[in-house]
Write a protein that holds these residues in place. Structure first.
Motif, PDB file in Angstrom:
ATOM      1  N   SER A 184      -7.855  -1.221 -52.015  1.00 28.71           N
ATOM      2  CA  SER A 184      -7.882  -1.598 -53.431  1.00 28.71           C
ATOM      3  C   SER A 184      -6.464  -1.645 -53.973  1.00 28.71           C
ATOM      4  CB  SER A 184      -8.684  -0.561 -54.224  1.00 28.71           C
ATOM      5  OG  SER A 184      -9.945  -0.403 -53.637  1.00 28.71           O
ATOM      6  N   SER A 185      -6.202  -2.602 -54.830  1.00 32.63           N
ATOM      7  CA  SER A 185      -4.884  -2.666 -55.473  1.00 32.63           C
ATOM      8  C   SER A 185      -4.599  -1.340 -56.167  1.00 32.63           C
ATOM      9  CB  SER A 185      -4.876  -3.793 -56.507  1.00 32.63           C
ATOM     10  OG  SER A 185      -4.910  -5.035 -55.848  1.00 32.63           O
ATOM     11  N   GLY A 186      -3.338  -0.904 -56.064  1.00 33.95           N
ATOM     12  CA  GLY A 186      -2.947   0.351 -56.711  1.00 33.95           C
ATOM     13  C   GLY A 186      -2.976   1.528 -55.757  1.00 33.95           C
ATOM     14  N   ARG A 187      -3.602   1.322 -54.571  1.00 36.73           N
ATOM     15  CA  ARG A 187      -3.633   2.413 -53.581  1.00 36.73           C
ATOM     16  C   ARG A 187      -3.583   1.832 -52.177  1.00 36.73           C
ATOM     17  NH1 ARG A 187      -8.651   5.783 -53.590  1.00 36.73           N
ATOM     18  NH2 ARG A 187      -8.525   5.443 -51.371  1.00 36.73           N
ATOM     19  N   ALA A 188      -2.878   0.713 -52.036  1.00 35.36           N
ATOM     20  CA  ALA A 188      -2.911  -0.057 -50.781  1.00 35.36           C
ATOM     21  C   ALA A 188      -2.391   0.770 -49.602  1.00 35.36           C
ATOM     22  CB  ALA A 188      -2.102  -1.336 -50.938  1.00 35.36           C
ATOM     23  N   LEU A 189      -1.214   1.382 -49.744  1.00 31.58           N
ATOM     24  CA  LEU A 189      -0.653   2.128 -48.586  1.00 31.58           C
ATOM     25  C   LEU A 189      -1.588   3.264 -48.178  1.00 31.58           C
ATOM     26  CD1 LEU A 189       3.188   2.360 -49.315  1.00 31.58           C
ATOM     27  CD2 LEU A 189       1.996   0.830 -47.720  1.00 31.58           C
ATOM     28  N   GLU A 190      -2.087   3.978 -49.170  1.00 32.21           N
ATOM     29  CA  GLU A 190      -3.010   5.097 -48.881  1.00 32.21           C
ATOM     30  C   GLU A 190      -4.242   4.593 -48.133  1.00 32.21           C
ATOM     31  OE1 GLU A 190      -4.386   6.823 -52.529  1.00 32.21           O
ATOM     32  OE2 GLU A 190      -5.836   8.145 -51.546  1.00 32.21           O
ATOM     33  N   ASP A 191      -4.789   3.480 -48.600  1.00 35.52           N
ATOM     34  CA  ASP A 191      -6.005   2.939 -47.974  1.00 35.52           C
ATOM     35  C   ASP A 191      -5.709   2.440 -46.562  1.00 35.52           C
ATOM     36  OD1 ASP A 191      -7.519   1.453 -50.972  1.00 35.52           O
ATOM     37  OD2 ASP A 191      -7.453   3.508 -50.200  1.00 35.52           O
ATOM     38  N   ILE A 192      -4.619   1.697 -46.400  1.00 35.49           N
ATOM     39  CA  ILE A 192      -4.314   1.101 -45.083  1.00 35.49           C
ATOM     40  C   ILE A 192      -3.975   2.185 -44.064  1.00 35.49           C
ATOM     41  CG2 ILE A 192      -2.700  -0.415 -43.828  1.00 35.49           C
ATOM     42  CD1 ILE A 192      -2.420  -1.978 -46.521  1.00 35.49           C
ATOM     43  N   ARG A 193      -3.288   3.215 -44.521  1.00 34.85           N
ATOM     44  CA  ARG A 193      -2.911   4.309 -43.586  1.00 34.85           C
ATOM     45  C   ARG A 193      -4.104   5.167 -43.216  1.00 34.85           C
ATOM     46  NH1 ARG A 193       2.388   5.748 -47.102  1.00 34.85           N
ATOM     47  NH2 ARG A 193       4.032   4.776 -45.832  1.00 34.85           N
ATOM     48  N   GLY A 194      -5.192   5.070 -44.038  1.00 37.17           N
ATOM     49  CA  GLY A 194      -6.375   5.820 -43.604  1.00 37.17           C
ATOM     50  C   GLY A 194      -7.177   6.517 -44.668  1.00 37.17           C
ATOM     51  N   ALA A 195      -7.543   5.805 -45.737  1.00 35.86           N
ATOM     52  CA  ALA A 195      -8.471   6.424 -46.693  1.00 35.86           C
ATOM     53  C   ALA A 195      -9.890   6.374 -46.104  1.00 35.86           C
ATOM     54  CB  ALA A 195      -8.421   5.680 -48.018  1.00 35.86           C
ATOM     55  N   TYR A 196     -10.148   5.280 -45.382  1.00 35.03           N
ATOM     56  CA  TYR A 196     -11.473   5.110 -44.744  1.00 35.03           C
ATOM     57  C   TYR A 196     -11.229   4.654 -43.296  1.00 35.03           C
ATOM     58  CZ  TYR A 196     -11.330   3.271 -49.551  1.00 35.03           C
ATOM     59  OH  TYR A 196     -11.013   3.026 -50.874  1.00 35.03           O
ATOM     60  N   PRO A 197     -12.217   4.813 -42.428  1.00 39.22           N
ATOM     61  CA  PRO A 197     -12.038   4.308 -41.059  1.00 39.22           C
ATOM     62  C   PRO A 197     -11.874   2.788 -41.069  1.00 39.22           C
ATOM     63  CG  PRO A 197     -13.990   5.714 -41.223  1.00 39.22           C
ATOM     64  CD  PRO A 197     -13.523   5.461 -42.624  1.00 39.22           C
ATOM     65  N   LYS A 198     -11.154   2.267 -40.084  1.00 38.22           N
ATOM     66  CA  LYS A 198     -10.940   0.828 -39.952  1.00 38.22           C
ATOM     67  C   LYS A 198     -12.085   0.233 -39.158  1.00 38.22           C
ATOM     68  CE  LYS A 198      -8.166  -2.813 -40.455  1.00 38.22           C
ATOM     69  NZ  LYS A 198      -7.637  -3.271 -41.761  1.00 38.22           N
ATOM     70  N   VAL A 199     -12.726  -0.769 -39.711  1.00 40.99           N
ATOM     71  CA  VAL A 199     -13.820  -1.461 -39.009  1.00 40.99           C
ATOM     72  C   VAL A 199     -13.195  -2.511 -38.092  1.00 40.99           C
ATOM     73  CG1 VAL A 199     -15.820  -2.962 -39.332  1.00 40.99           C
ATOM     74  CG2 VAL A 199     -15.406  -1.042 -40.910  1.00 40.99           C
ATOM     75  N   VAL A 200     -13.672  -2.566 -36.852  1.00 40.51           N
ATOM     76  CA  VAL A 200     -13.108  -3.502 -35.865  1.00 40.51           C
ATOM     77  C   VAL A 200     -14.249  -4.183 -35.122  1.00 40.51           C
ATOM     78  CG1 VAL A 200     -11.903  -3.582 -33.636  1.00 40.51           C
ATOM     79  CG2 VAL A 200     -10.926  -2.286 -35.545  1.00 40.51           C
ATOM     80  N   GLY A 201     -14.185  -5.532 -35.092  1.00 35.67           N
ATOM     81  CA  GLY A 201     -15.212  -6.252 -34.332  1.00 35.67           C
ATOM     82  C   GLY A 201     -14.584  -7.446 -33.622  1.00 35.67           C
ATOM     83  N   GLY A 202     -14.668  -7.478 -32.301  1.00 34.64           N
ATOM     84  CA  GLY A 202     -14.040  -8.536 -31.517  1.00 34.64           C
ATOM     85  C   GLY A 202     -15.032  -9.593 -31.063  1.00 34.64           C
ATOM     86  N   ILE A 203     -14.481 -10.735 -30.624  1.00 34.04           N
ATOM     87  CA  ILE A 203     -15.376 -11.793 -30.106  1.00 34.04           C
ATOM     88  C   ILE A 203     -15.786 -11.472 -28.675  1.00 34.04           C
ATOM     89  CG2 ILE A 203     -14.403 -13.574 -31.604  1.00 34.04           C
ATOM     90  CD1 ILE A 203     -12.962 -14.665 -29.063  1.00 34.04           C
ATOM     91  N   ASP A 204     -15.088 -10.470 -28.085  1.00 35.23           N
ATOM     92  CA  ASP A 204     -15.531  -9.966 -26.781  1.00 35.23           C
ATOM     93  C   ASP A 204     -15.144  -8.482 -26.717  1.00 35.23           C
ATOM     94  OD1 ASP A 204     -12.801 -11.901 -25.422  1.00 35.23           O
ATOM     95  OD2 ASP A 204     -12.760  -9.844 -26.203  1.00 35.23           O
ATOM     96  N   ASP A 205     -15.642  -7.788 -25.713  1.00 37.19           N
ATOM     97  CA  ASP A 205     -15.409  -6.333 -25.656  1.00 37.19           C
ATOM     98  C   ASP A 205     -13.923  -6.002 -25.556  1.00 37.19           C
ATOM     99  OD1 ASP A 205     -18.426  -5.573 -23.702  1.00 37.19           O
ATOM    100  OD2 ASP A 205     -18.090  -6.018 -25.846  1.00 37.19           O
ATOM    101  N   GLU A 206     -13.200  -6.837 -24.803  1.00 37.03           N
ATOM    102  CA  GLU A 206     -11.762  -6.560 -24.617  1.00 37.03           C
ATOM    103  C   GLU A 206     -11.017  -6.736 -25.944  1.00 37.03           C
ATOM    104  OE1 GLU A 206      -9.991  -5.044 -22.734  1.00 37.03           O
ATOM    105  OE2 GLU A 206      -7.930  -5.748 -23.035  1.00 37.03           O
ATOM    106  N   SER A 207     -11.435  -7.688 -26.763  1.00 35.63           N
ATOM    107  CA  SER A 207     -10.804  -7.857 -28.087  1.00 35.63           C
ATOM    108  C   SER A 207     -11.081  -6.630 -28.948  1.00 35.63           C
ATOM    109  CB  SER A 207     -11.345  -9.106 -28.785  1.00 35.63           C
ATOM    110  OG  SER A 207     -11.014 -10.277 -28.068  1.00 35.63           O
ATOM    111  N   THR A 208     -12.321  -6.141 -28.908  1.00 31.71           N
ATOM    112  CA  THR A 208     -12.656  -4.937 -29.672  1.00 31.71           C
ATOM    113  C   THR A 208     -11.834  -3.747 -29.182  1.00 31.71           C
ATOM    114  OG1 THR A 208     -14.918  -5.762 -30.020  1.00 31.71           O
ATOM    115  CG2 THR A 208     -14.551  -3.389 -30.346  1.00 31.71           C
ATOM    116  N   ARG A 209     -11.708  -3.627 -27.848  1.00 25.69           N
ATOM    117  CA  ARG A 209     -10.944  -2.488 -27.301  1.00 25.69           C
ATOM    118  C   ARG A 209      -9.487  -2.557 -27.748  1.00 25.69           C
ATOM    119  NH1 ARG A 209      -7.079  -1.265 -24.239  1.00 25.69           N
ATOM    120  NH2 ARG A 209      -6.639  -3.478 -23.794  1.00 25.69           N
ATOM    121  N   ALA A 210      -8.906  -3.755 -27.607  1.00 25.30           N
ATOM    122  CA  ALA A 210      -7.476  -3.914 -27.935  1.00 25.30           C
ATOM    123  C   ALA A 210      -7.230  -3.651 -29.417  1.00 25.30           C
ATOM    124  CB  ALA A 210      -7.020  -5.320 -27.547  1.00 25.30           C
ATOM    125  N   ALA A 211      -8.096  -4.189 -30.268  1.00 27.18           N
ATOM    126  CA  ALA A 211      -7.922  -3.987 -31.724  1.00 27.18           C
ATOM    127  C   ALA A 211      -8.144  -2.525 -32.082  1.00 27.18           C
ATOM    128  CB  ALA A 211      -8.885  -4.894 -32.486  1.00 27.18           C
TER     129      ALA A 211
END
Ligand SMILES: NC(=O)c1ccc[n+]([C@@H]2O[C@H](COP(=O)([O-])OP(=O)(O)OC[C@H]3O[C@@H](n4cnc5c(N)ncnc54)[C@H](O)[C@@H]3O)[C@@H](O)[C@H]2O)c1
Ligand SMILES: CC(=O)N[C@@H]1[C@@H](OP(=O)(O)OP(=O)(O)OC[C@H]2O[C@@H](n3ccc(=O)[nH]c3=O)[C@H](O)[C@@H]2O)O[C@H](CO)[C@@H](O)[C@@H]1O
Length: 457
Positions: A184-211
């Motif tokens: 959210s604007s106003g708390r970008a660094l806090e959020d990006i560094r880890g306010a919530y877990p990062k959701v990751v979804g790849g087009i294949d398993d290796e993409s998901t693993r790498a991301a």
């Protein structure tokens, strides 16, 4: 043991420990495309993690500002200093040429605008342009990460196809994942560094693993890998749909206030004391660049009927008119013609503390009131100019110099806590106050207050 520099994460023949080291010691060049409200904070967190980020933005002023170690994104705690330090350390460099960045990088992170047209259609032209630029520099082992909010299926079907069509590579030779920007604007660094877990979804398993490996280094709250890119896109959009529908529920309940003869806000607050209820806050409308628009990422591209999403949108879009209707009821009761009225709007941005007017409720409240002939004035401590609004701009200090028939609290900035309400006057009779956010206590004034969701408290 290979001593060759590791230049890739996707389909690497090194173990994950070596990949992590390569990423965090700068062996894996990262490009971030889009250096705006979200892109610059994101590029900065990537640069503080890897020390080797090239940011690409087609706006020369943006690039010039950052290359001078300055920060054009305001009111993001810590960002200005971080950008200055990263540029000084060469951890973050910038270019106006996305293709140059694409040629250098092995990880490509895209966070450019994905607007909605006036016909409420998703406009992915900017995304398409960036993807085409990336494809020109795509190499085997590269990973492309889409962070901008898009309609589900975009990454897999639109981006994946374009990368293949514009590079000499096939799926399996490069990685592609959707990793939404839950910030959210106003708390970008806090959020990006880890306010919530990062959701990751790849087009294949290796993409998901790498991301996943990358975002485990970026996000302190960890990573939530999901089944595929479309699931990850749906997670992001569903977060926004949930909010828009629930704000719509709150707003519809608020329109029942007078007929029910209760303080609906009180009923909502008490209903929310049990864990299965989280009714949101009624208000004069829903603004910003996220919530009013995300529903159209599902309503428009898919055949399935979505009456709930569309109804919630309609309810929320009706709240500025509801607010003006309340004003009209007051004026009618006093036989004051709307065209003879003088109305002051407090708070023009879409939410407190954020200098953003996109879809702000004050836009419609001002234009509807002006169209009815009223003299409309507006105060917002975050805005130096208000040309987008159909009103006359005032500074906070100027509101005591003239009289108004009504005041509408649209967005309650902290600055408004210092308003001397006894000194806000009406030429004759009671000042009408529409409290759009249930944030005022004017019981010690003789103003006539109507609270959205609260009625005549
Ligand atoms: N702003 C938020 O609160 C927020 C929150 C979550 C997700 N998002 C998503 O992040 C994305 C970006 O949003 P934002 O608020 O940072 O937008 P923004 O308008 O603040 O910044 C976008 C930047 O992209 C640049 N750009 C445009 N076309 C480009 C191109 N072809 N190549 C490189 N750069 C280009 C622009 O010059 C601008 O600097 C959107 O998809 C949005 O949905 C935004
Ligand atoms: C990561 C991300 O994408 N984050 C988003 C961002 O969203 P945002 O910046 O667009 O802000 P919102 O708070 O959603 O407000 C939007 C409009 O809705 C009005 N509103 C709000 C709540 C309510 O109960 N009643 C209302 O009327 C409000 O006045 C404003 O006009 O931050 C939110 C957390 O703040 C997140 O939830 C949301 O996912």
């Amino acid at each position: 043991m290979s001593t060759k520099l590791i230049d890739r994460i996707y389909d690497s023949d090194h173990d994950e420990a070596a990949q992590r080291d390569a990423l965090t010691n700068g062996e894996i060049p990262v490009a971030v495309y889009g250096l705006g409200k979200m892109g610059l904070p994101l590029a900065s967190v990537y640069a503080e993690t890897t020390g080797n980020v090239i940011g690409a933005d087609i706006d020369p002023e943006v690039v010039e500002t950052i290359s001078n170690g300055s920060c054009h994104v305001k009111r993001e705690p810590g960002l200005e200093t971080l950008v200055s330090d990263l540029v000084a350390d060469d951890a973050l460099t910038v270019t106006t040429e996305p293709r140059d960045a694409a040629a250098q990088a092995s990880v490509h992170v895209v966070i450019v605008p994905t607007p909605i047209t006036d016909d409420h259609e998703p406009d992915l032209a900017i995304l398409d342009a960036v993807v085409e630029d990336i494809a020109t520099g795509l190499s085997a082992g590269d990973l492309v990460v889409i962070e901008c909010t898009v309609p589900p299926q975009t990454t897999e079907q639109r981006v994946g196809a374009a990368l293949k069509a514009n590079s000499a590579l096939e799926h399996g030779e490069f990685g592609l994942a959707f990793c939404p920007e839950r910030t959210s604007s106003g708390r970008a660094l806090e959020d990006i560094r880890g306010a919530y877990p990062k959701v990751v979804g790849g087009i294949d398993d290796e993409s998901t693993r790498a991301a996943t490996l990358i975002y485990e280094e970026i996000n302190a709250e960890g990573v939530l890998p999901v089944s595929d890119a479309t699931t990850a896109e749906a997670v992001k959009v569903f977060e926004g749909l949930y909010r828009d529908v629930n704000i719509g529920l709150a707003n519809e309940l608020a329109t029942l206030t007078d007929e029910l003869g209760i303080d609906v806000n009180e009923a909502i607050e008490v209903a929310n004391t049990q864990p299965f209820c989280n009714i949101h806050d009624p208000g004069p409308g829903v603004g910003g660049h996220c919530i009013p628009f995300y529903p159209y990422f599902v309503i428009k591209p898919f055949e399935t009927e979505t009456p709930l999403l569309e109804t919630a949108r309609a309810v929320n879009d009706s709240m500025p008119q509801f607010t003006v209707n309340k004003l009209r009821e007051e004026f009618d009761a006093e036989r004051l013609a709307f065209e003879d009225a003088s109305v002051l709007l407090l708070g023009l941005t879409y939410r407190p503390g954020v200098e953003e007017i996109r879809a702000s409720p004050a836009l419609d409240i001002a234009s509807i009131s002006s169209d009815l002939g009223a003299d409309v004035y507006g105060v917002d401590p975050m805005l130096d100019e208000t040309d987008a609004f159909d009103l006359t701009r005032l500074d906070h200090s100027e509101i005591y110099d003239r009289s108004f028939d009504a005041v509408v609290m649209v967005t309650h900035h902290d600055d408004f806590d210092t308003i001397r309400w006894d000194d806000v006057s009406r030429s004759d009779g009671q000042l009408v106050v529409i409290d759009g956010r249930d944030t005022l206590d004017l019981s010690d004034t003789d103003h006539r207050v109507y609270t959205i969701g609260g009625g005549y408290v």
